[in-house]
Design an enzyme around this catalytic site. Sequence first.
Site, PDB file in Angstrom:
ATOM      1  N   ASP A   1       0.822  -1.308   0.071  1.00 35.56           N
ATOM      2  CA  ASP A   1      -0.167   0.280   0.014  1.00 35.56           C
ATOM      3  C   ASP A   1       0.592   1.116  -0.348  1.00 35.56           C
ATOM      4  O   ASP A   1       0.177   2.521  -0.273  1.00 35.56           O
ATOM      5  CB  ASP A   1      -1.281  -0.258   1.810  1.00 35.56           C
ATOM      6  CG  ASP A   1      -0.700  -0.133   2.557  1.00 35.56           C
ATOM      7  OD1 ASP A   1       1.119  -0.117   2.486  1.00 35.56           O
ATOM      8  OD2 ASP A   1      -1.168  -0.229   3.222  1.00 35.56           O
ATOM      9  N   HIS A   2       2.180   0.880   0.263  1.00 35.90           N
ATOM     10  CA  HIS A   2       2.952   2.546   0.544  1.00 35.90           C
ATOM     11  C   HIS A   2       4.038   3.073  -0.506  1.00 35.90           C
ATOM     12  O   HIS A   2       4.403   4.089  -0.911  1.00 35.90           O
ATOM     13  CB  HIS A   2       3.788   2.678   1.321  1.00 35.90           C
ATOM     14  CG  HIS A   2       2.859   2.232   2.856  1.00 35.90           C
ATOM     15  ND1 HIS A   2       2.391   1.956   3.421  1.00 35.90           N
ATOM     16  CD2 HIS A   2       4.530   3.246   3.758  1.00 35.90           C
ATOM     17  CE1 HIS A   2       2.244   1.961   4.659  1.00 35.90           C
ATOM     18  NE2 HIS A   2       2.634   3.365   5.012  1.00 35.90           N
TER      19      HIS A   2
ATOM     20  N   ASP B   1       3.907  -0.897  11.826  1.00 37.82           N
ATOM     21  CA  ASP B   1       3.450   0.616  10.918  1.00 37.82           C
ATOM     22  C   ASP B   1       3.008   0.970  12.258  1.00 37.82           C
ATOM     23  O   ASP B   1       2.336   0.105  12.933  1.00 37.82           O
ATOM     24  CB  ASP B   1       2.694   0.562  10.049  1.00 37.82           C
ATOM     25  CG  ASP B   1       2.015   2.069   9.590  1.00 37.82           C
ATOM     26  OD1 ASP B   1       2.532   2.213   8.826  1.00 37.82           O
ATOM     27  OD2 ASP B   1       1.278   2.339   9.763  1.00 37.82           O
TER      28      ASP B   1
ATOM     29  N   ARG C   1      -1.340  12.104  10.449  1.00 36.18           N
ATOM     30  CA  ARG C   1      -0.093  13.860  10.659  1.00 36.18           C
ATOM     31  C   ARG C   1      -0.246  14.764   9.968  1.00 36.18           C
ATOM     32  O   ARG C   1      -0.228  14.721   8.299  1.00 36.18           O
ATOM     33  CB  ARG C   1       1.202  12.445  10.321  1.00 36.18           C
ATOM     34  CG  ARG C   1       1.136  11.244  11.171  1.00 36.18           C
ATOM     35  CD  ARG C   1       1.643  10.900  11.392  1.00 36.18           C
ATOM     36  NE  ARG C   1       2.226   9.804  13.107  1.00 36.18           N
ATOM     37  CZ  ARG C   1       2.458   8.254  12.960  1.00 36.18           C
ATOM     38  NH1 ARG C   1       3.135   8.176  11.542  1.00 36.18           N
ATOM     39  NH2 ARG C   1       2.751   7.886  13.477  1.00 36.18           N
TER      40      ARG C   1
ATOM     41  N   SER D   1       5.929   7.475  12.763  1.00 33.58           N
ATOM     42  CA  SER D   1       5.991   5.765  11.470  1.00 33.58           C
ATOM     43  C   SER D   1       6.799   5.201  13.253  1.00 33.58           C
ATOM     44  O   SER D   1       7.638   5.839  13.550  1.00 33.58           O
ATOM     45  CB  SER D   1       6.118   5.950  10.511  1.00 33.58           C
ATOM     46  OG  SER D   1       7.241   4.745  10.108  1.00 33.58           O
TER      47      SER D   1
ATOM     48  N   ARG E   1       8.854   3.445  11.408  1.00 32.66           N
ATOM     49  CA  ARG E   1       9.857   3.293  10.504  1.00 32.66           C
ATOM     50  C   ARG E   1      10.936   2.289  11.170  1.00 32.66           C
ATOM     51  O   ARG E   1      11.866   3.330  11.830  1.00 32.66           O
ATOM     52  CB  ARG E   1      10.191   3.865   9.779  1.00 32.66           C
ATOM     53  CG  ARG E   1      10.258   4.866  10.296  1.00 32.66           C
ATOM     54  CD  ARG E   1      10.462   6.565   8.994  1.00 32.66           C
ATOM     55  NE  ARG E   1       9.025   6.268   8.022  1.00 32.66           N
ATOM     56  CZ  ARG E   1       8.783   7.818   7.502  1.00 32.66           C
ATOM     57  NH1 ARG E   1       9.634   8.596   7.283  1.00 32.66           N
ATOM     58  NH2 ARG E   1       7.730   7.104   7.444  1.00 32.66           N
TER      59      ARG E   1
END
Length: 756
Positions: A95-96, A160, A450, A645, A647
């Site tokens: 999806d990213h 995520d 965000r 995030s 990440r």
Amino acid sequence: MAFDIDMIKEVYSLIGERIEKARELVGRPLTLAEKILYSHLWEGTPTKQFTRGKDYVDFAPDRVACQDATAQMALLQFMHAGKPKVAVPTTVHCDHLIQAKVDAKTDLKRANETSNEVFDFLESVSNKYGIGFWKPGAGIIHQVVLENYAFPGGMMIGTDSHTVNAGGLGMVAIGVGGADAVDVMAGMAWELKFPKLIGVKLTGSLSGWTAPKDVILKVADILTVKGGTGAIIEYFGEGATSMSCTGKGTICNMGAEVGATTSTFGYDESMDRYLRATNRADVADAALEVKEHLTADSDVYKNPEQYFDQVIEIDLNTLEPHLNGPFTPDLATPISKMGEAAKENDWPLNVEVGLIGSCTNSSYEDISRAASLAKQVSDKNLKMKSEFTITPGSEQVRYTIERDGFIDTFNNVGATVFANACGPCIGMWDRYGDKAANGPRNTIVHSFNRNFAKRADGNPNTLAFVGSPELVTAIAISGRLDFNPITDKLINEDGEEILLDEPRGYELPPEGFAVEDAGYVAPMEDGSGVKVIVSSSSERLQLLEPFVPIKPEELQNVKLLIKAYGKCTTDHISMAGPWLRYRGHLDNIANNTLIGAVNAYNKKTNFVKNQLTGEYVAVPDAQREYKKEGIKTIVVGDHNYGEGSSREHAAMQPRHLGVAAVLVKSFARIHETNLKKQGMLGLTFADETDYDLIQEDDTFNFVDIADFAPDKPLTIEVVHKDGSKDTIIANHTYNAAQINWFKEGSALNVIKKENA
């Protein structure tokens, strides 16, 4: 039938006994969060009470979910774990990597062409290790999880930060770094500090222009971006039970913006309705059999002050629609005060774009309420004054809203429907092309979560405001930031004054959900023969090499890389947007390390002093010079460092380049864990004012690193350019196992050693 129904039934078969034992140990009624936590202990049946905010606890999550950007690094790490198959149900969602530019069909086609190497890698790894794979275009991970995998009383982790969205279906769902996911996928315990508990009592009910989004915008106003750190937020009260399941998901989703470990709601009829509407009657039936275990004990909600560390009360009857921003999701302004606030702050009143959708607000209910407003544009002879875009959350939602005429409604007002993907919400929006860095000062409104600087379009001069889909739609119709749809009238094409009718929508599709191809690809039963190929010349993917442990002698004469000023999120440390293409190639993506952080000494980004030459250069360039000379470095930061995030690239990139330690006033939870997992030192100032002692040419000596131990602060000698010295005491939260990660080089190294 639901995915993994046997696993869900097994969880329910054990939940009652485990909760009863926990209640006996604790000696009082339990909150929902406590019930889920105590029923998911790695040891099984509880044997002791845990202290909130202090005890590290091993848990056994039921499942793992990964999105394509973070899945690359997570799966590259899992390939080193020595396991033939994942130990718990796991999914990967593409999806990213789909950039929004033209429209859904065009953008998806381009993504499949430009990122096919990554998609093929993820699908082959998924096939090999028994992981469910959701194709590009299937939808945004969190909406797909809510529709297919989330279940009341369950525990899941995801790579995520908005994994917390599944709290809308009564889960404890927590965002983690890829190394944490690898632990669980490899069949090992997952460690978390036992969270504190914040209770939010919702009275009254939503009506008119006020939406579930306004609840979390108000909570963000109260708690700020770090007020929920280390805590689970549990919502309850008549306002909670009167709300839709997807509305609950919206609230939980954006709990990540206040730093909360996760958020959740007790099981109720709205969750039952949603499960049955999404073809999971078997889960709903199983949940009904144990429903008393899927919400807090009754006395908890009657006397919340006795059971929560903090209690907030919000009256939905008087709650006003809000817009939060710009540049931070906790700057809340009621819509009635926006005109005044915009004037005081000189915010541009002209709204160039309104964007709805994303994992936060892309349910059928959200889209139908927005569509009811878009329909008024043609019905009342109005004209859309701003650009308007819609990002559906899943193929199931997209197919259903197309069947029900909503996409035609949007098309009729000139809107653009983007692909079922993250798109603008994560910076995958080609709004300015290569001119984004010098874009004009402008205002946009969106229903995302965000709104950090440069987050959506790469333009540091874009002021982004967060609101509900219906408020964003109304503002896009008016074209003005100070438009209050409750009181303000619009002038239509005939010169008439028009007041917009209140938004109307459907909790669930009246004719049910429908979809032709949801986008799911099941893994092979036996994937042992699948070959995963990564080209050595690829610029997108790179096989990992284990991190080498940082030796005590390397922590002497450590140089300052950057002293970050103010907000330093994971977007500042490892930008998304166009950099997403390198998420599977550690060395290439390391070229964006800390390029968004503001240098405290000159207030510039990506411009730091190289102590070896005295010249000012880009942060990654300075760091590569230090690495070349075998010199370790330190990063110094402010409060809530690593906000945003999940990440883990924000930890892996500095580690790869030779950063040994990060010393800050305070950390965001996930980032602190990610630093620990990668074998780095994540430290906090014992005295926050010591931040001011750090000078641009400083060298650091970790004088007692050889005695690194739990609950024992570290002493750092700071040597200034003129030879003078200061001593700083640095606190840490490492336990014995985490110190072992540091000594072995990373948590993954420990896993490999144990599986050797």
